[in-house]
Structure formats: structure tokens, C-alpha cells
Scaffold this active site. Structure first.
Site, PDB file in Angstrom:
ATOM      1  N   ASN A  53       0.868  -1.172   0.000  1.00  0.00           N
ATOM      2  CA  ASN A  53       0.000   0.000   0.000  1.00  0.00           C
ATOM      3  C   ASN A  53       0.908   1.227   0.000  1.00  0.00           C
ATOM      4  O   ASN A  53       1.470   1.585   1.026  1.00  0.00           O
ATOM      5  CB  ASN A  53      -0.889  -0.035   1.260  1.00  0.00           C
ATOM      6  CG  ASN A  53      -1.709   1.225   1.431  1.00  0.00           C
ATOM      7  OD1 ASN A  53      -1.788   2.052   0.521  1.00  0.00           O
ATOM      8  ND2 ASN A  53      -2.324   1.371   2.593  1.00  0.00           N
ATOM      9  N   LYS A  72       0.163   4.277  -0.388  1.00  0.00           N
ATOM     10  CA  LYS A  72      -0.464   5.500   0.161  1.00  0.00           C
ATOM     11  C   LYS A  72      -0.167   6.678  -0.787  1.00  0.00           C
ATOM     12  O   LYS A  72      -0.083   6.476  -1.997  1.00  0.00           O
ATOM     13  CB  LYS A  72       0.000   5.734   1.594  1.00  0.00           C
ATOM     14  CG  LYS A  72      -0.185   4.466   2.444  1.00  0.00           C
ATOM     15  CD  LYS A  72       0.034   4.655   3.913  1.00  0.00           C
ATOM     16  CE  LYS A  72      -0.153   3.304   4.611  1.00  0.00           C
ATOM     17  NZ  LYS A  72      -0.055   3.409   6.074  1.00  0.00           N
ATOM     18  N   HIS A 115      -9.497   1.244   4.803  1.00  0.00           N
ATOM     19  CA  HIS A 115      -8.224   1.465   5.495  1.00  0.00           C
ATOM     20  C   HIS A 115      -8.438   2.435   6.656  1.00  0.00           C
ATOM     21  O   HIS A 115      -9.226   3.378   6.551  1.00  0.00           O
ATOM     22  CB  HIS A 115      -7.184   2.017   4.521  1.00  0.00           C
ATOM     23  CG  HIS A 115      -5.805   2.002   5.108  1.00  0.00           C
ATOM     24  ND1 HIS A 115      -5.362   2.985   5.960  1.00  0.00           N
ATOM     25  CD2 HIS A 115      -4.798   1.105   5.012  1.00  0.00           C
ATOM     26  CE1 HIS A 115      -4.134   2.692   6.348  1.00  0.00           C
ATOM     27  NE2 HIS A 115      -3.767   1.548   5.789  1.00  0.00           N
ATOM     28  N   GLU A 170      -6.797   4.851   7.686  1.00  0.00           N
ATOM     29  CA  GLU A 170      -6.576   6.275   7.370  1.00  0.00           C
ATOM     30  C   GLU A 170      -7.813   6.869   6.691  1.00  0.00           C
ATOM     31  O   GLU A 170      -8.154   8.027   6.929  1.00  0.00           O
ATOM     32  CB  GLU A 170      -5.315   6.430   6.501  1.00  0.00           C
ATOM     33  CG  GLU A 170      -4.057   6.181   7.335  1.00  0.00           C
ATOM     34  CD  GLU A 170      -2.880   5.624   6.572  1.00  0.00           C
ATOM     35  OE1 GLU A 170      -2.840   5.703   5.329  1.00  0.00           O
ATOM     36  OE2 GLU A 170      -1.973   5.081   7.235  1.00  0.00           O
ATOM     37  N   GLU A 185      -5.481  -4.981  10.453  1.00  0.00           N
ATOM     38  CA  GLU A 185      -4.479  -3.950  10.711  1.00  0.00           C
ATOM     39  C   GLU A 185      -4.833  -3.200  11.999  1.00  0.00           C
ATOM     40  O   GLU A 185      -5.627  -2.243  11.953  1.00  0.00           O
ATOM     41  CB  GLU A 185      -4.439  -2.943   9.557  1.00  0.00           C
ATOM     42  CG  GLU A 185      -4.068  -3.551   8.227  1.00  0.00           C
ATOM     43  CD  GLU A 185      -3.472  -2.508   7.290  1.00  0.00           C
ATOM     44  OE1 GLU A 185      -2.402  -2.769   6.749  1.00  0.00           O
ATOM     45  OE2 GLU A 185      -4.073  -1.433   7.114  1.00  0.00           O
ATOM     46  N   GLY A 210       2.449   2.160  10.841  1.00  0.00           N
ATOM     47  CA  GLY A 210       3.449   3.217  10.714  1.00  0.00           C
ATOM     48  C   GLY A 210       4.126   3.588  12.022  1.00  0.00           C
ATOM     49  O   GLY A 210       4.791   4.618  12.106  1.00  0.00           O
ATOM     50  N   SER A 257       3.358  -2.147  10.397  1.00  0.00           N
ATOM     51  CA  SER A 257       4.806  -2.181  10.656  1.00  0.00           C
ATOM     52  C   SER A 257       5.442  -3.520  10.295  1.00  0.00           C
ATOM     53  O   SER A 257       6.352  -3.992  10.982  1.00  0.00           O
ATOM     54  CB  SER A 257       5.101  -1.808  12.115  1.00  0.00           C
ATOM     55  OG  SER A 257       4.668  -0.479  12.369  1.00  0.00           O
TER      56      SER A 257
HETATM   57  P1  PGA Z   1       2.837   0.291   7.640  1.00  0.00           P
HETATM   58  O1  PGA Z   1       1.389   0.519   6.985  1.00  0.00           O
HETATM   59  O2  PGA Z   1       3.376  -1.003   7.059  1.00  0.00           O
HETATM   60  O3  PGA Z   1       3.630   1.487   7.216  1.00  0.00           O
HETATM   61  O4  PGA Z   1       2.636   0.187   9.105  1.00  0.00           O
HETATM   62  C1  PGA Z   1       0.496  -0.544   6.790  1.00  0.00           C
HETATM   63  C2  PGA Z   1      -0.790  -0.053   6.167  1.00  0.00           C
HETATM   64  O5  PGA Z   1      -1.228   1.057   6.494  1.00  0.00           O
HETATM   65  O6  PGA Z   1      -1.410  -0.738   5.338  1.00  0.00           O
END
Ligand code: PGA
Length: 251
Positions: free
Chosen positions: A9, A11, A94, A96, A166, A172, A213
Site C-alpha cells: 500500500n 499510500k 483502510h 486512514e 491492521e 506506521g 509495521s
Molecule cells: P505500515 O502501513 O506497514 O507502514 O505500518 C500498513 C498499512 O497502512 O497498510
């Protein structure tokens, strides 16, 4: 047996030129791995170019979002049919999108319907926030996200749906859930919730990924557990070496 999937992903990262240089490296190496599906989800602006580049590559393309509407006066939106010109998959729900763009389970449900109508395979993200976890509510939050998000959706083929677990506090942050915690949640919350919608057989066939992460150091621990069918990778999908290092851990 469920074939693992490693999904990137991206983003809101990478211009078209940057996307091309990353994918050219991924393409060279991806063929050396077997029994794993590789999916990348770049921004919309690179999809057309990458679609042409990847025409004879096993790397699959996904969108990061679509509209719940099929077409019309919705400034700034992209429909499922538009994404499906280039993509096989779409990430929906997601955290976000839920947190910054006010997407609730009802809207995510309409987007899932739109994705399926367009022939896209949804990657539905679910996961609890830290406060919900600390209050002992993780299981009920995730169950609601699944039940409300997937309400009214008919699924005859488990290959046409992917779930990504997740936990919001792991995205992140450099802090990931442990393989045992994740396995327990998938086995005792996510699969039973899917089974109540579509029955045991379909629920056992749906791939459930972990995200939050994931990197090449911790990936092996996730993939060695029977319940985790791959990863949805954010930060570590932006560098070829790091992303390939995660794919390698499925071998
Ligand atoms: P990350 O993000 O691997 O940077 O923690 C995962 C995601 O948001 O799908």
C-alpha cells in the site's frame, strides 16, 4: 491451501517516474518467487503507466480507494469501473480513510458493493484503535467492521475477497502485534465472523493478511503461523529491497 499474498500500500507516495523505477526493479525479481501473489497499490496517477509496464508480469495492481457511486457529478472521485480498467483489487476501509475522511462501515459497505459490481477484489481492512484494545473491545470492534462492512454482500468464491487485519496502533509506528495475538484474533474473531456471513467453507478459503509495521525482519514470524496468509505493507513497500525482503520470507 490459501496462497499467500504480499500487498504493498503505497499510500500518497511516488510520482509516476518514481513508481516506474521502483516497479522495474520489482519486476526483475518477482518471478524468482513461487506460490505467492504480489499486489501493489500505487496512487491512481500511476495506474495506467504501470498497467502497461506489468502486462506480462505476475505483479497485480490494486487501487487504494474507489467511490461508492458508479458515475456522475462527484468531483474528485474515481469509480470502480475506472479503477477496474487497470486494477484487479482495491483496498477499502483502510484506517486512514476511516480516521481522516470519515468513512464509516455503512459507506465502506457501499464501496464494497461498488467494487464487486466492477469486478474488483476488495482488500477490506479492519482493526481496532489502541483505546478500543485497552478497553477490551478489539473483538467486538472488528466483528462490527466485518458484519456491517460486508452486510448484504453475496460471496460465492473465497478468492474474490481479502481481509487485512491492521490494528491501528501498529500502522506506521514500528510497533507490531505478535504472531500469536494475530493468529488468535483471526481464528477466534475474523474467521467466525466471516463464517456467520458465508459459511465455514468460504470463510476457510478467504485470505486474511496482517498489516502494521511489517518489515523483512519481522515478516517471517507472521508467515510461519497457519492463520496469517500474507501482509499488507505500507512503509516497507516503498523500497524494492525492503518489499522483496518481505516477499522472500514467504518462500
Ligand atoms: P505500515 O502501513 O506497514 O507502514 O505500518 C500498513 C498499512 O497502512 O497498510
Amino acid at each position: 491451501m490459501r496462497t499467500p499474498i504480499i500487498a504493498g500500500n503505497w499510500k500518497m507516495n511516488k510520482t509516476e517516474a518514481e513508481a516506474l523505477s521502483l516497479v522495474r526493479v520489482l519486476m526483475q525479481w518477482v518471478r524468482s518467487y513461487s506460490d505467492v501473489e504480489v499486489l501493489i497499490c500505487p496512487p491512481f496517477t500511476s495506474l495506467s503507466t504501470l498497467y502497461k509496464l506489468l502486462v506480462s508480469s505476475p505483479i497485480q495492481l490494486g487501487a487504494q480507494n474507489i467511490s461508492d457511486q458508479p458515475f456522475g457529478a462527484f468531483t474528485g472521485e474515481i469509480s470502480g469501473a475506472m479503477a477496474a480498467e487497470f486494477c484487479t483489487h482495491v483496498i477499502l476501509g483502510h484506517s486512514e480513510r476511516r480516521a481522516y475522511y470519515g468513512e464509516d462501515n455503512a459507506l465502506i459497505n457501499r464501496k464494497l458493493q461498488a467494487a464487486i459490481n466492477a469486478g474488483l477484489i476488495p482488500v477490506l481492512c479492519v482493526g481496532e484503535e489502541l483505546a478500543e484494545r485497552d478497553a477490551g473491545n478489539a473483538a467486538s470492534v472488528i466483528n462490527h467492521q466485518i458484519q456491517e462492512g460486508l452486510s448484504g454482500i453475496h460471496l460465492g468464491d473465497p478468492a474474490k475477497m481479502i481481509i487485512a487485519y491492521e490494528p491501528v496502533w501498529a500502522i506506521g509506528t514500528g510497533r507490531s502485534a505478535s504472531p500469536d495475538e494475530i493468529s488468535d484474533l483471526i481464528a477466534n474473531v475474523i474467521r467466525p465472523s466471516l463464517s456467520s456471513l458465508w459459511g465455514e467453507k468460504i470463510s476457510q478459503g478467504i485470505r486474511v493478511l496482517y498489516g502494521g509495521s511489517v518489515n523483512s525482519e519481522n515478516a517471517g514470524g507472521f508467515f510461519n503461523t497457519a492463520e496469517i496468509d500474507g501482509a499488507l505493507v505500507g512503509g516497507a513497500s516503498l523500497t524494492a529491497e525492503k518489499f522483496l525482503g518481505i516477499i522472500e520470507k514467504t518462500q
